[in-house]
Design an enzyme around this catalytic site. Sequence first.
Site, PDB file in Angstrom:
ATOM      1  N   PRO A   5      47.517  33.566  42.320  1.00 41.93           N
ATOM      2  CA  PRO A   5      47.316  33.416  43.756  1.00 41.93           C
ATOM      3  C   PRO A   5      45.873  33.624  44.188  1.00 41.93           C
ATOM      4  CG  PRO A   5      48.874  35.183  43.227  1.00 41.93           C
ATOM      5  CD  PRO A   5      48.202  34.797  41.982  1.00 41.93           C
ATOM      6  N   GLU A   6      45.458  32.794  45.100  1.00 42.88           N
ATOM      7  CA  GLU A   6      44.216  33.014  45.824  1.00 42.88           C
ATOM      8  C   GLU A   6      44.597  33.556  47.196  1.00 42.88           C
ATOM      9  OE1 GLU A   6      40.940  30.605  45.931  1.00 42.88           O
ATOM     10  OE2 GLU A   6      41.206  29.654  43.980  1.00 42.88           O
ATOM     11  N   LYS A  12      42.606  39.959  48.315  1.00 48.72           N
ATOM     12  CA  LYS A  12      43.817  39.470  47.656  1.00 48.72           C
ATOM     13  C   LYS A  12      44.769  40.612  47.362  1.00 48.72           C
ATOM     14  CE  LYS A  12      41.020  35.750  45.896  1.00 48.72           C
ATOM     15  NZ  LYS A  12      40.052  35.423  44.852  1.00 48.72           N
ATOM     16  N   ARG A  26      34.324  29.837  34.215  1.00 49.42           N
ATOM     17  CA  ARG A  26      35.425  29.251  34.972  1.00 49.42           C
ATOM     18  C   ARG A  26      35.280  27.745  35.072  1.00 49.42           C
ATOM     19  NH1 ARG A  26      37.819  33.228  37.782  1.00 49.42           N
ATOM     20  NH2 ARG A  26      39.585  31.885  37.394  1.00 49.42           N
TER      21      ARG A  26
END
Length: 282
Positions: free
Chosen positions: A2-3, A54, A272
């Site tokens: 999840p972001e 988050k 990334r």
Amino acid sequence: MPELPEVETIVRRLREILPGKKFNQVNVFKDKSFAGDHRELVGLKIREVSRRAKLIRIHLSNDLNLLTHLKMTGQLIYLDDDVRVGGGHPSADWVRGLPSNHTRIHYRFSDGSELFYNDMRIFGWMRLLTDELVNDEYVKLAPDITDPAVTSNYLYSIFQKRKVPIKQAIMNNQIVCGIGNIYASDALNLAKISPLRPAKSLSKKEVTRLLKFCRQVINRGIKLGGTTFDGKYVGVDGMAGGYQNELKAYGREGEKCFNCGGKIIKIKLGGRGTYYCDNCQR
DNA sequence: TGATATGTTATCTT
DNA sequence: CAAGATAACATATC
């Protein structure tokens, strides 16, 4: 994985259901996933559910909290007979019988309903913390991208001191919280700024533009309920989001840039996957 | 077999 | 001390 928009989606769903629930039983299957003494939870009541960066905060009675970070593969799923609510990493656990083989913590409430914390890779955690300790965690974080305190002046002054690529700068929680790998790629594409540009090389005008699009993609993600990649699990009780249908750059390697028709390429930046248009992102 | 995965953070180096 | 680079965490999937 999840972001911020996915986390916010989970929080909004759980906020409708969890307040008022009382813990009757707690099972911790993986010690690494829970910090604190879980026995203290029994008898406590849930007051509220909120989010910062988050992090998911489940406010409890006695000035205690369950602070949670889902990291890459965490899920929170509430179950009550036919009702299944929550979200997080899209995997078969969404539809499988619970507990699944990724269930690390299991909570049962006094009304018989249940909450499952699943986490395939076990990077995430739940911690039982006092209000004071939660605040200690919060003050370590830069403001959220959704926070009006994040202005272009604020970002520009920080970027001046940083020569890291701008994508890494906007994903740095010491600078601004809530922009993850997907939305960083998309915001940079919309702003037509190369992810490789040293942060300090951005003009004030470019920072303003980038901030605008960061907010735009995050808000759009929240509106659509986040991003869900695995089509197999879309449509399960509305757990899946919809932003994956509107991605601008992330995951679009070899496809056409919506700005200029150029080709989206993929590189590796700071370890990334990073997607951008070599033609219009300068 | 090896690369990759939506996130942080410890540690070492500059 | 600040900033940057890199590895590490642990598992599944392509």
